[in-house]
Motif scaffolding. Structure first.
Motif, mmCIF file in Angstrom:
data_model
loop_
_atom_site.group_PDB
_atom_site.id
_atom_site.type_symbol
_atom_site.label_atom_id
_atom_site.label_comp_id
_atom_site.label_asym_id
_atom_site.label_seq_id
_atom_site.Cartn_x
_atom_site.Cartn_y
_atom_site.Cartn_z
ATOM 1 N N CYS A 1 -34.364 -14.047 -54.267
ATOM 2 C CA CYS A 1 -35.049 -14.293 -52.992
ATOM 3 C C CYS A 1 -34.589 -15.607 -52.365
ATOM 4 C CB CYS A 1 -36.571 -14.318 -53.198
ATOM 5 S SG CYS A 1 -37.303 -12.689 -53.484
ATOM 6 N N SER B 1 -31.232 -13.669 -50.086
ATOM 7 C CA SER B 1 -31.943 -13.067 -48.959
ATOM 8 C C SER B 1 -31.168 -13.272 -47.669
ATOM 9 C CB SER B 1 -33.325 -13.719 -48.851
ATOM 10 O OG SER B 1 -33.897 -13.469 -47.592
ATOM 11 N N ARG C 1 -36.820 -18.829 -45.097
ATOM 12 C CA ARG C 1 -37.240 -18.557 -46.484
ATOM 13 C C ARG C 1 -38.314 -19.546 -46.907
ATOM 14 N NH1 ARG C 1 -31.825 -18.072 -47.945
ATOM 15 N NH2 ARG C 1 -31.930 -20.123 -48.882
ATOM 16 N N ASP D 1 -35.828 -7.709 -46.306
ATOM 17 C CA ASP D 1 -35.771 -8.867 -47.198
ATOM 18 C C ASP D 1 -37.028 -9.718 -47.060
ATOM 19 O OD1 ASP D 1 -33.281 -7.947 -47.923
ATOM 20 O OD2 ASP D 1 -32.197 -9.769 -47.343
ATOM 21 N N VAL E 1 -39.242 -10.741 -50.171
ATOM 22 C CA VAL E 1 -39.420 -12.163 -50.455
ATOM 23 C C VAL E 1 -40.909 -12.519 -50.463
ATOM 24 C CG1 VAL E 1 -39.041 -14.456 -49.429
ATOM 25 C CG2 VAL E 1 -37.130 -12.878 -49.691
#
Length: 187
Positions: A43, A47, A54, A139, A143
């Motif tokens: 992650c 990602s 993130r 994603d 995540v």
């Protein structure tokens, strides 16, 4: 320590410079714990989300789950990646953060809806899809789930803050949320 635990410990030390935070707990279940660590690493590294988003995802999850340890481990990274420190301070206080960038506002709204309602409304979904595209949106959901799993590990097993760290959330004392004036009464 079993052979599997020793192998996971060695991998954690090599990848992360030690066994910190939720990984102290995951070490006790080396098979699934190792897989969650691999997902966490993926992650963060693989990602389609850029580092700033993130970190915003992780910090939004940390605040939603009251995962103070995660917050402290990542708030500096979020700021270094370009997130507004004042917006993050508002988020930590449980206020509307008022992120500057439209991508940050869309992402935050998407993750908040996903975690609070377990669904995302059509307008938010459409805005996120237009902003990020399908792969990044997938994603983002993965995540979010990975970070939520780590937050649950931290809280369930009461992984404490570093001894010199001040708790980042004013409504959380130790591992307990303090009552808010507008919170519904428990029945």
């Amino acid at each position: 320590m079993s052979t599997e635990q020793a192998e996971l410990r060695a991998r954690l030390e090599a990848r992360r410079g030690g066994v910190h935070g939720p990984f102290q707990v995951l070490l006790r279940s080396p098979e699934l714990g190792g897989r969650l660590e691999e997902l966490s690493t993926s992650c963060m590294r693989d990602s389609a989300l850029p580092p700033r988003l993130r970190e915003l995802t992780l910090l939004t999850v940390a605040r939603r789950f009251d995962a103070q340890h995660s917050w402290l481990a990542h708030v500096g990274r979020g700021e270094a990646a370009g997130l507004d420190p004042a917006a993050l301070a508002r988020l930590a206080r449980g206020e509307e953060p008022g992120f500057r960038g439209p991508d940050e506002r869309i992402l935050h709204r998407f993750v908040e809806q996903l975690l609070a309602d377990h669904f995302v409304d059509d307008d938010t979904y459409a805005a996120a899809l237009a902003e990020f595209g399908e792969r990044t949106l997938i994603d983002l959901v993965i995540v979010t789930g990975g970070f939520a799993s780590l937050a649950l590990v931290l809280n369930t097993f009461q992984v404490d803050l570093p001894p010199t760290a001040a708790p980042p959330f004013p409504d959380v004392t130790g591992f307990r949320r303090t009552p808010r004036d507008n919170a519904p009464a428990a029945s």
